[in-house]
Design a protein around this motif. Structure first.
Motif, mmCIF file in Angstrom:
data_model
loop_
_atom_site.group_PDB
_atom_site.id
_atom_site.type_symbol
_atom_site.label_atom_id
_atom_site.label_comp_id
_atom_site.label_asym_id
_atom_site.label_seq_id
_atom_site.Cartn_x
_atom_site.Cartn_y
_atom_site.Cartn_z
ATOM 1 N N GLY B 16 -2.281 -18.527 4.089
ATOM 2 C CA GLY B 16 -1.260 -19.818 4.932
ATOM 3 C C GLY B 16 0.048 -18.655 5.028
ATOM 4 N N GLY B 17 0.396 -17.880 3.618
ATOM 5 C CA GLY B 17 0.563 -16.510 3.317
ATOM 6 C C GLY B 17 2.177 -16.990 3.201
ATOM 7 N N THR B 18 3.433 -16.165 2.809
ATOM 8 C CA THR B 18 4.073 -16.584 1.887
ATOM 9 C C THR B 18 5.531 -15.798 2.888
ATOM 10 O OG1 THR B 18 5.823 -16.903 -0.425
ATOM 11 C CG2 THR B 18 4.017 -15.047 0.074
ATOM 12 N N THR B 19 6.845 -16.145 2.903
ATOM 13 C CA THR B 19 8.380 -15.151 3.102
ATOM 14 C C THR B 19 8.256 -14.629 1.772
ATOM 15 O OG1 THR B 19 9.916 -17.202 2.854
ATOM 16 C CG2 THR B 19 8.824 -17.149 4.736
ATOM 17 N N SER B 20 8.610 -14.234 1.221
ATOM 18 C CA SER B 20 8.592 -13.477 0.467
ATOM 19 C C SER B 20 7.718 -13.382 -1.331
ATOM 20 C CB SER B 20 10.603 -13.144 -0.006
ATOM 21 O OG SER B 20 9.955 -14.304 -0.862
ATOM 22 N N ILE B 21 8.297 -12.442 -1.842
ATOM 23 C CA ILE B 21 7.791 -12.379 -3.263
ATOM 24 C C ILE B 21 8.698 -12.152 -4.535
ATOM 25 C CG2 ILE B 21 6.540 -11.569 -4.923
ATOM 26 C CD1 ILE B 21 4.016 -10.614 -3.088
ATOM 27 N N ALA B 22 9.359 -13.108 -5.477
ATOM 28 C CA ALA B 22 9.970 -13.033 -6.082
ATOM 29 C C ALA B 22 10.025 -12.802 -7.990
ATOM 30 C CB ALA B 22 11.016 -14.091 -5.871
#
Lengths: 192, 178
Positions: B16-22
């Motif tokens: 599904g993916g992700t908006t960012s990696i923090a």
């Protein structure tokens, strides 16, 4: 993680660096230092327990007309399953080029027989997620050589269009036929 | 031999993916940071995107400056950015590039815990089985983050396409052995 290695300091006595042993994230896998010229460097049976691979080298070939480059092949695949791009600076200008559906990935900036004796090119190639079976494999390489009058610095990438885990890496001279003695190639594993 | 090359954090993007990696709460007891990033954006349209590197939630345009050397197909260019409020790294593979192909990027941040301005270097590759300009790229970037110690780094797609499954980012700390 268990302790896997201890370090020693010969001048001041044994030094047990527990923290280093517990954080040993970049490890040498294999090194080839050429005692004589050779046509092919091969890293085989590459362990799959790392996150990334890194190759470091100094290299020179027998190409006579101009500096050379290195061909990089994975798992013995020499089909048209690669693409590559490079960006170089040669002193007064920048140049970029590419090739698609190629039979190898490329690493430029290897000194040849046209360069002064004892001049070698050097490079570091990173292959991220080399064992991930959902990704094609991309190598990113920073390299260069200087010959006191000519030389180049290069950033390049090579794509292997195959999702298989990388188990073998083969390095051969691009336009020359032999890699020179005293060239060295080291393969490292970087843990994730 | 890098005895003090230590993994601090790792992210693999799931289904599904992700908006960012923090990377939050980055420990301050190393000398340098390295991020190795293998990513692809989730755009459903035909875009290659840039990788956005935001530090300490700071979006002040005065905090980030950068110089870029760029190559794509047979073209080269050099440019600078002074008003982005983030770092922008050329190239994040997308739908318009070869399937299963992820960018290969390294971000190096020496003296990240210093209160002085931080210099940052990046080398980035977007591979693609194509010789079409701007559908592949190689980039060298020198950046300056002009404020305090770095405790947070957030990676995202510059135009908010998100990251595709199997994108990975690994943060390493390098400690000088004194």
């Amino acid at each position: 993680m268990s302790i896997t290695r201890l370090t020693t300091n010969g001048l001041t006595g044994t030094k047990y660096d527990i923290a280093s042993a517990d954080n040993y994230y970049m490890e040498p896998i294999a090194t080839t230092l050429l005692a004589s010229t050779t046509a092919t460097i091969t890293f085989s049976n590459i362990p799959q327990g790392y996150k990334h691979l890194q190759i470091r080298w100094i290299a020179r070939s027998d190409r006579t007309v101009s500096p050379d480059y290195l061909k990089l092949n994975f798992n013995g695949d020499t089909g048209a399953n690669y693409s590559w791009h490079y960006l170089i600076g040669a002193g007064s200008s920048a140049l970029a080029s590419s090739s698609v559906s190629a039979s190898f990935a490329i690493n430029r900036a290897v000194a040849g027989a046209a360069q002064a004796a004892s001049v070698f090119g050097t490079g570091i190639a990173d292959i991220l997620d080399y064992s991930n079976v959902y990704k094609y494999k991309t190598a990113r390489t920073l390299g260069g050589y200087d010959n006191n009058g000519d030389g180049e610095i290069s950033l390049q990438s090579g794509l292997w269009m195959n999702t298989a885990a990388v188990t073998t890496i083969t390095i051969t001279p691009g336009a020359g036929t032999l890699i020179s003695a005293n060239s060295r190639f080291s393969l490292y594993g970087i843990r994730g | 031999m890098a005895f003090t090359y230590s993994k601090l954090a790792e992210t693999t993007v799931g289904s599904g993916g992700t908006t960012s990696i923090a990377f939050n709460n980055i420990p301050q007891n190393y000398t340098d940071l390295v991020i190795k990033f293998s990513g692809r954006n989730s755009s459903g349209t035909l875009y290659v995107d840039d990788l956005k590197v935001a530090i300490n939630s700071n979006a002040n345009t005065a905090s980030y400056t950068q110089r870029n050397l760029y190559g794509s197909a047979s073209t080269t260019a050099s440019s600078s950015n002074t008003n982005l409020g983030t770092f922008a790294v050329f190239g994040l593979n997308g739908t318009s590039t070869t399937a299963n192909t992820f960018s290969n990027t390294e971000i190096y941040i020496p003296n990240y815990a210093s209160s002085n301005a931080k210099s940052i270097s990046v080398d980035a590759a977007v591979e693609n089985n194509s010789g079409t300009i701007n559908l592949s790229s190689l980039a060298l970037i020198a950046g300056l983050f002009n404020v305090t110690a770095i405790s947070q780094i957030v990676l995202s797609s510059y135009n908010n396409y998100g990251f595709a499954q199997y994108s990975t980012a690994t943060l390493y700390g390098i400690r000088v052995e004194l």
